[in-house]
Design a protein around this motif. Sequence first.
Motif, PDB file in Angstrom:
ATOM      1  N   ALA A 198      -4.106  21.468  19.571  1.00 53.06           N
ATOM      2  CA  ALA A 198      -3.131  20.815  18.691  1.00 53.06           C
ATOM      3  C   ALA A 198      -3.755  20.611  17.305  1.00 53.06           C
ATOM      4  O   ALA A 198      -4.965  20.781  17.121  1.00 53.06           O
ATOM      5  N   GLY A 199      -2.908  20.236  16.352  1.00 54.25           N
ATOM      6  CA  GLY A 199      -3.388  19.981  14.994  1.00 54.25           C
ATOM      7  C   GLY A 199      -2.579  18.870  14.348  1.00 54.25           C
ATOM      8  O   GLY A 199      -1.415  18.644  14.686  1.00 54.25           O
ATOM      9  N   LEU A 200      -3.207  18.149  13.429  1.00 54.53           N
ATOM     10  CA  LEU A 200      -2.532  17.063  12.714  1.00 54.53           C
ATOM     11  C   LEU A 200      -2.860  17.159  11.227  1.00 54.53           C
ATOM     12  O   LEU A 200      -4.029  17.214  10.840  1.00 54.53           O
ATOM     13  N   ASN A 201      -1.809  17.180  10.396  1.00 53.14           N
ATOM     14  CA  ASN A 201      -1.956  17.162   8.940  1.00 53.14           C
ATOM     15  C   ASN A 201      -1.001  16.093   8.422  1.00 53.14           C
ATOM     16  O   ASN A 201       0.209  16.303   8.349  1.00 53.14           O
ATOM     17  N   LEU A 202      -1.537  14.914   8.079  1.00 57.85           N
ATOM     18  CA  LEU A 202      -0.708  13.778   7.676  1.00 57.85           C
ATOM     19  C   LEU A 202       0.089  14.080   6.415  1.00 57.85           C
ATOM     20  O   LEU A 202       1.255  13.685   6.295  1.00 57.85           O
ATOM     21  N   ARG A 203      -0.508  14.788   5.475  1.00 61.42           N
ATOM     22  CA  ARG A 203       0.197  15.115   4.223  1.00 61.42           C
ATOM     23  C   ARG A 203       1.421  15.974   4.505  1.00 61.42           C
ATOM     24  O   ARG A 203       2.506  15.734   3.959  1.00 61.42           O
ATOM     25  N   HIS A 204       1.282  16.980   5.360  1.00 59.39           N
ATOM     26  CA  HIS A 204       2.428  17.827   5.714  1.00 59.39           C
ATOM     27  C   HIS A 204       3.486  17.030   6.477  1.00 59.39           C
ATOM     28  O   HIS A 204       4.688  17.219   6.283  1.00 59.39           O
ATOM     29  N   LEU A 205       3.015  16.133   7.352  1.00 60.72           N
ATOM     30  CA  LEU A 205       3.940  15.330   8.148  1.00 60.72           C
ATOM     31  C   LEU A 205       4.841  14.492   7.237  1.00 60.72           C
ATOM     32  O   LEU A 205       6.050  14.362   7.480  1.00 60.72           O
ATOM     33  N   TYR A 247      -6.816   4.830   9.634  1.00 61.57           N
ATOM     34  CA  TYR A 247      -6.401   4.309  10.937  1.00 61.57           C
ATOM     35  C   TYR A 247      -5.073   4.896  11.396  1.00 61.57           C
ATOM     36  O   TYR A 247      -4.838   5.015  12.605  1.00 61.57           O
ATOM     37  N   VAL A 248      -4.209   5.264  10.463  1.00 62.58           N
ATOM     38  CA  VAL A 248      -2.964   5.927  10.856  1.00 62.58           C
ATOM     39  C   VAL A 248      -3.266   7.311  11.432  1.00 62.58           C
ATOM     40  O   VAL A 248      -2.716   7.712  12.463  1.00 62.58           O
ATOM     41  N   VAL A 249      -4.171   8.049  10.781  1.00 58.35           N
ATOM     42  CA  VAL A 249      -4.594   9.348  11.317  1.00 58.35           C
ATOM     43  C   VAL A 249      -5.206   9.171  12.704  1.00 58.35           C
ATOM     44  O   VAL A 249      -4.872   9.888  13.654  1.00 58.35           O
ATOM     45  N   ALA A 250      -6.119   8.195  12.835  1.00 60.05           N
ATOM     46  CA  ALA A 250      -6.776   7.954  14.126  1.00 60.05           C
ATOM     47  C   ALA A 250      -5.767   7.548  15.196  1.00 60.05           C
ATOM     48  O   ALA A 250      -5.853   7.995  16.353  1.00 60.05           O
ATOM     49  N   VAL A 266       0.874  -1.164   0.000  1.00 60.51           N
ATOM     50  CA  VAL A 266       0.000   0.000   0.000  1.00 60.51           C
ATOM     51  C   VAL A 266       0.913   1.217   0.000  1.00 60.51           C
ATOM     52  O   VAL A 266       2.017   1.180   0.541  1.00 60.51           O
ATOM     53  N   ALA A 267       0.475   2.296  -0.655  1.00 59.99           N
ATOM     54  CA  ALA A 267       1.334   3.472  -0.801  1.00 59.99           C
ATOM     55  C   ALA A 267       0.554   4.746  -0.515  1.00 59.99           C
ATOM     56  O   ALA A 267      -0.666   4.816  -0.741  1.00 59.99           O
ATOM     57  N   LEU A 268       1.278   5.757  -0.025  1.00 56.68           N
ATOM     58  CA  LEU A 268       0.702   7.079   0.234  1.00 56.68           C
ATOM     59  C   LEU A 268       1.496   8.125  -0.559  1.00 56.68           C
ATOM     60  O   LEU A 268       2.272   8.889   0.006  1.00 56.68           O
ATOM     61  N   PRO A 269       1.339   8.163  -1.885  1.00 58.13           N
ATOM     62  CA  PRO A 269       2.074   9.140  -2.687  1.00 58.13           C
ATOM     63  C   PRO A 269       1.462  10.532  -2.565  1.00 58.13           C
ATOM     64  O   PRO A 269       0.318  10.677  -2.109  1.00 58.13           O
ATOM     65  N   GLU A 270       2.204  11.533  -2.951  1.00 54.73           N
ATOM     66  CA  GLU A 270       1.646  12.879  -3.011  1.00 54.73           C
ATOM     67  C   GLU A 270       1.061  13.062  -4.408  1.00 54.73           C
ATOM     68  O   GLU A 270       1.762  13.390  -5.358  1.00 54.73           O
ATOM     69  N   TYR A 271      -0.237  12.792  -4.536  1.00 58.73           N
ATOM     70  CA  TYR A 271      -0.964  12.765  -5.808  1.00 58.73           C
ATOM     71  C   TYR A 271      -0.579  11.515  -6.632  1.00 58.73           C
ATOM     72  O   TYR A 271       0.221  10.710  -6.202  1.00 58.73           O
ATOM     73  N   ARG A 272      -1.250  11.337  -7.787  1.00 62.61           N
ATOM     74  CA  ARG A 272      -0.984  10.308  -8.798  1.00 62.61           C
ATOM     75  C   ARG A 272      -1.440   8.898  -8.400  1.00 62.61           C
ATOM     76  O   ARG A 272      -1.132   7.933  -9.099  1.00 62.61           O
ATOM     77  N   ALA A 273      -2.167   8.754  -7.290  1.00 63.30           N
ATOM     78  CA  ALA A 273      -2.528   7.400  -6.829  1.00 63.30           C
ATOM     79  C   ALA A 273      -3.671   6.782  -7.624  1.00 63.30           C
ATOM     80  O   ALA A 273      -3.770   5.556  -7.698  1.00 63.30           O
ATOM     81  N   TYR A 325       8.536   8.208  11.099  1.00 61.40           N
ATOM     82  CA  TYR A 325       7.569   8.339  12.190  1.00 61.40           C
ATOM     83  C   TYR A 325       6.215   7.753  11.764  1.00 61.40           C
ATOM     84  O   TYR A 325       5.576   7.003  12.517  1.00 61.40           O
ATOM     85  N   VAL A 326       5.785   8.086  10.538  1.00 63.28           N
ATOM     86  CA  VAL A 326       4.520   7.566  10.018  1.00 63.28           C
ATOM     87  C   VAL A 326       4.614   6.058   9.811  1.00 63.28           C
ATOM     88  O   VAL A 326       3.648   5.329  10.067  1.00 63.28           O
ATOM     89  N   ARG A 327       5.775   5.570   9.360  1.00 59.81           N
ATOM     90  CA  ARG A 327       5.930   4.129   9.135  1.00 59.81           C
ATOM     91  C   ARG A 327       5.726   3.344  10.431  1.00 59.81           C
ATOM     92  O   ARG A 327       5.132   2.259  10.420  1.00 59.81           O
ATOM     93  N   ARG A 328       6.213   3.867  11.531  1.00 59.40           N
ATOM     94  CA  ARG A 328       6.017   3.188  12.817  1.00 59.40           C
ATOM     95  C   ARG A 328       4.530   3.108  13.170  1.00 59.40           C
ATOM     96  O   ARG A 328       4.067   2.096  13.710  1.00 59.40           O
ATOM     97  N   ALA A 329       3.783   4.175  12.851  1.00 63.17           N
ATOM     98  CA  ALA A 329       2.338   4.166  13.108  1.00 63.17           C
ATOM     99  C   ALA A 329       1.634   3.150  12.208  1.00 63.17           C
ATOM    100  O   ALA A 329       0.723   2.444  12.650  1.00 63.17           O
ATOM    101  N   VAL A 330       2.069   3.059  10.937  1.00 57.15           N
ATOM    102  CA  VAL A 330       1.493   2.078  10.007  1.00 57.15           C
ATOM    103  C   VAL A 330       1.736   0.664  10.537  1.00 57.15           C
ATOM    104  O   VAL A 330       0.829  -0.178  10.553  1.00 57.15           O
ATOM    105  N   ASP A 331       2.964   0.397  10.972  1.00 54.33           N
ATOM    106  CA  ASP A 331       3.296  -0.938  11.509  1.00 54.33           C
ATOM    107  C   ASP A 331       2.419  -1.276  12.713  1.00 54.33           C
ATOM    108  O   ASP A 331       1.946  -2.415  12.851  1.00 54.33           O
TER     109      ASP A 331
END
Length: 460
Positions: free
Chosen positions: A323-330, A171-174, A133-140, A339-345
């Motif tokens: 606080a605020g969370l923006n996964l794309r910016h992260l 679920y990663v955002v949550a 599974v992939a989280l590209p910036e556009y083009r998905a 950091y995000v990979r650890r959350a995915v795992d």
Amino acid sequence: MTESTDTPAAAAAEKTPTENGTTETPPEETPEKATEEKEKETPPPKEMRAVVLTGFGGLKTVKILKKPEPTPAEGEVVIRVKACGLNFQDLIVRQGAIDSPPKTPFILGFECAGEVEQVGEGVTNFKVGDQVVALPEYRAWAELVAVPAQYVYALPSGMSALDAVAITTNYVVAYLLLFEMANLTPGKSLLVHSAGGGVGQAVAQLAKTVDDVTVFGVCSKSKHEALKANNNNIDHLLERGSDYTSEVRKICPDGVDIVLDCLCGEECNRGYSLLKSMGRYILYGSSNIVTGETKSFFSAARAWWQVDKVSPIKLFDENKSLAGLNLRHLLFQHGRADYVRRAVDRVFTLWGEGKVKPLVDSTWALEDVGEAMQKMHDRKNIGKLVLDPSLEPKPKPATPAKGKSGKEKKPAKESSEDKKEKETKEEEKKPAENGEKNGEEALTNGNSDEESKDKEKESS
């Protein structure tokens, strides 16, 4: 005397005899001609289907077009896409309400899953055939996508591509909201907006992995019955647009420990007012700015001005946190891919243990992406909306065109060219018809002559 092996320059080009006995030298091959021949020999690039945004605005700007298949650059993998995730962020991108959008046209989508088809130089953690599974910036949202390997995640055994796009982003955002930012522990209470959406359902499931947590969910009244029947892990469902703060106060007079807001606007003020001391308010979206099909500066400005400006001194006095969370910016601006990979795992581990299960609302063909977007815009989905490139599009109903009065339109008048062509065909038919008539008349006349002769014989 030895023979010279040198060939004179003039004899380099072969001379061909002509009809009158003279010889001529063929024209030399020019670079332009060589390039043209090379282009003819080179096969055209392979193409794929993709969901392309041709301009910022309404649904008409989203089209299914043919695009060249990507090739992997250094550090990238090419994925054959089996499923794509639709998120509210995609609606904001379509309208051009996102920060620093690329120039149109471009391929939409931030989430996809499938099989690795090619591996670029320097990639060591993936091979051809891996399910990812992939989280590209556009083009998905395409049949094939090239993605830097740092944004690609291997699927655990048994996880389908459909489950992967239903679970990864939401679920990663949550997970980041609850466990990295809100510090959810046993006995706490939380309120989440858009409880029927993909992230809302993920929040409810993940919150229930912690003992004695009370979950308040705010969503449209039309979703309450379906959510209750679906074992949604929400303890108290509240109606969006109602005075839900007073309902919360009846159950928790001191307020709640955590408020998760994806709406912004006046909901920020209500959420902050519900926080008890040591409470945390976290903004992770701003879907209230999407009020129509196209971008509205008025809606964005109103959402901003509806929010009370809270000073750090007030937070200090009240023992509260914002606080605020923006996964794309992260991922793409702050460089926190590890950091995000650890959350995915961690999320994939919880899935493997059976503690979370993604809820899919519906699956759509690429050609039906407009209808899927509209469903999300109308807040009618319960769970994740997924695009599947292998699905056939829905048949379009063939309805007769109607006039202003609502009645079916009469057939259009014949054009002068159609009329002329019709007359010509009729004229061509006339000689043949005349011949047939003349033949019939001749037969008739012949029969009448024979009849008259028979009558003469009888009289004699």
